[in-house]
Design an enzyme around this catalytic site. Structure first.
Site, PDB file in Angstrom:
ATOM      1  N   HIS A  42       0.790  -1.237   0.070  1.00  0.00           N
ATOM      2  CA  HIS A  42       0.156  -0.044   0.009  1.00  0.00           C
ATOM      3  C   HIS A  42       0.964   1.488  -0.128  1.00  0.00           C
ATOM      4  CE1 HIS A  42      -3.105  -3.017   1.065  1.00  0.00           C
ATOM      5  NE2 HIS A  42      -2.520  -3.459   2.117  1.00  0.00           N
ATOM      6  N   SER A  53      14.741  21.203 -17.449  1.00  0.00           N
ATOM      7  CA  SER A  53      13.665  21.928 -17.801  1.00  0.00           C
ATOM      8  C   SER A  53      13.927  23.134 -18.481  1.00  0.00           C
ATOM      9  CB  SER A  53      13.058  22.202 -16.182  1.00  0.00           C
ATOM     10  OG  SER A  53      12.069  23.308 -16.424  1.00  0.00           O
ATOM     11  N   LYS A  91      16.208  21.520 -12.103  1.00  0.00           N
ATOM     12  CA  LYS A  91      15.343  20.136 -12.558  1.00  0.00           C
ATOM     13  C   LYS A  91      16.531  18.915 -13.408  1.00  0.00           C
ATOM     14  CE  LYS A  91      11.762  18.978 -12.037  1.00  0.00           C
ATOM     15  NZ  LYS A  91      10.508  19.507 -12.363  1.00  0.00           N
TER      16      LYS A  91
END
Ligand code: ARG
Length: 473
Positions: free
Chosen positions: A171, A292, A298
């Site tokens: 989960h 980016s 990034k």
């Protein structure tokens, strides 16, 4: 209207745009021509089309339907055509609809009547089915080799990280500690089954349709076993109607390809997650990432993201092919021309994706400290404490309840189970003794799972070595 003379008819094939046009009184519109043509995409079958034609010509000569001279002329003509194709000089024509008619027309141009005899006892229906099978067989072999390489890379990294511990999730919640090697070998298992599926699909792909002709077979005394042997097919398709019609082998391939991409997509999802600065478990080599245009800091994991994205089209091709097949009466229908683009794209996509992943997995940098500190959060060894109590004679359900109390107390104190002293732990259960701490460590937890399929470093080493041995070379 003036009738065609016999010699006009003879010249029809050589001169007219369409091989079958004597039957027709008006040409198709340009749009219909474009709509019905497949040459733009099926020309990639050319090599296999020529291979199939050569085997057919060889058989026709062997049974005396064409002469040895005709066979030699066909071989020479086809060699010249192959050369033109390889040089990029071959003139593909939309007027000639598909790869088969383009090549045959050129053959007739080059060698005359011998070229016109090639299509004896054959139809484009069994020809195209043969070409696709030959092409697919070679794609399967390429994919099998790439899967082997990928499994080798995964097992190599697994061996390096047999002792590296990270949290295992259920989960997406911290569940129990596992070794990174074990985690990687899970994917080696998936790709191993993918290879089994492809190898199985190869068996049913590797059967010869040629000889089925249009649908009913042919009245010539053809030798299909000979053709099968010269093309490396294991068997001959046993029913002419089925041979020209069904594309189940292609559907099987698309299903296998969809599963490969599904496994790649799951791995990609983890790579993206692991590379997020919030997680920081791994770093991918720069050559698989992009920056980016606006945010200078990034480094985006574009390759795994795109692989995850491309899974959609490969899954789509499977559904498209199933849908293409489901409404078709026997035998060949033009619908089947639509089998190619999706099939080609599935093969191209897995080929490119697997090739990139082989390289990318080899270049993963692992941050073992980040993995370890994540495993120390979330009470990952709680189950080990429960198992410890069980081994001391406490029923599992009671042990589970005892540990739940201990976890709650740790949460209140802001510490881990391993941070509690033996005395503190004994407050939860009197049978806890000094040996508890080795059970509550991450290393103790993983080392205890040494059975087949378990996460223990010693087990990971055994399994990784086995994968390496099977995928070596
Ligand atoms: N281009 C066709 C295909 O891909 C070849 C077979 C055409 N046969 C026919 N009878 N129109 O299926």
């Amino acid at each position: 209207m003036a009738k065609n003379t016999t010699s006009d008819l003879h010249n029809q094939f050589a001169n007219k745009a369409q091989a079958w046009s004597a039957r027709f009184s008006e040409p198709v519109s340009d749009l219909v021509k474009r709509y019905t043509a497949s040459v733009d995409f099926d020309k990639r079958l050319a090599v296999f089309d020529i291979q199939g034609s050569l085997a057919h010509a060889d058989m026709l000569a062997a049974i005396g339907i064409i002469s040895a001279d005709d066979k030699a002329a066909i071989e020479e003509g086809m060699a010249a055509i192959l050369d033109e194709i390889n040089q990029g000089d071959f003139q593909w024509s939309l007027d000639l609809e598909d790869v088969h008619l383009n090549i045959e027309k050129r053959l007739v141009e080059l060698i005359g009547d011998a070229g016109k005899r090639l299509h004896t006892g054959r139809s484009r229906n069994d020809q195209v089915a043969t070409d696709i099978r030959l092409w697919l067989r070679s794609e399967i072999d390429i994919a099998l080799d790439l899967l082997r390489q990928l499994r080798h890379r995964l097992a190599t990294l697994a061996l390096e990280h047999a002792d590296t511990i990270l949290p295992g999730f259920t989960h997406l919640q911290v569940a129990q500690p596992v070794t990174f090697g074990h985690h990687l070998l899970a994917y080696a298992e998936m790709f191993g089954r993918d290879a089994e599926r492809l190898a199985d699909c190869r068996k049913r792909t590797n059967r010869l349709p040629l000889g089925a002709a249009a649908l009913a077979g042919t009245s010539y005394p053809i030798d299909r076993e000979r053709v099968a042997a010269s093309l490396g097919f294991d068997e001959v398709c046993r029913n002419s109607l089925d041979a020209v019609s069904d594309r189940d082998f292609a559907i099987e391939f698309c299903a296998a390809a969809a599963l490969i991409m599904t496994h790649i997509s799951r791995l990609s999802e983890e790579l993206v997650l692991w590379m997020s600065p919030r997680v920081g478990f791994i770093d991918l080599a720069d050559r698989f990432c992009t920056g980016s245009s606006i945010m200078p800091q990034k480094k985006n994991p574009d390759v795994p993201e795109l692989a995850r994205g491309k899974t959609g089209r490969v899954n789509g091709h499977l559904i498209a092919l199933l849908t293409l097949m489901k409404g078709q009466p026997l035998a060949y229908n033009k619908d089947n021309q639509e089998d190619k683009e999706g099939l080609f794209d599935s093969a191209d996509t897995i080929r490119d994706t697997l090739t990139i992943f082989v390289d990318m997995i080899g270049g993963i940098r692992v941050n073992a400290d980040a993995m370890r500190s994540a495993a120390l959060q979330g009470f990952a060894t709680a189950t080990d404490l429960a198992d410890y109590l069980v081994k001391k004679g406490v029923p599992f359900r009671d042990a589970h309840e005892t540990v739940a109390h201990a976890v709650r107390a740790c949460e209140d104190k802001g510490c881990d189970l391993a941070d509690l002293s033996v005395a503190e732990l004994q407050e939860f259960h009197p049978s806890i003794e000094a040996d508890i701490h080795q059970v509550l460590t991450l290393e103790g937890s993983v080392a205890a799972r040494r059975h087949i399929g378990g996460t223990a470093p010693e087990r990971v080493r055994i399994e990784a070595e086995q994968v390496l041995a099977k995928t070596g070379g």
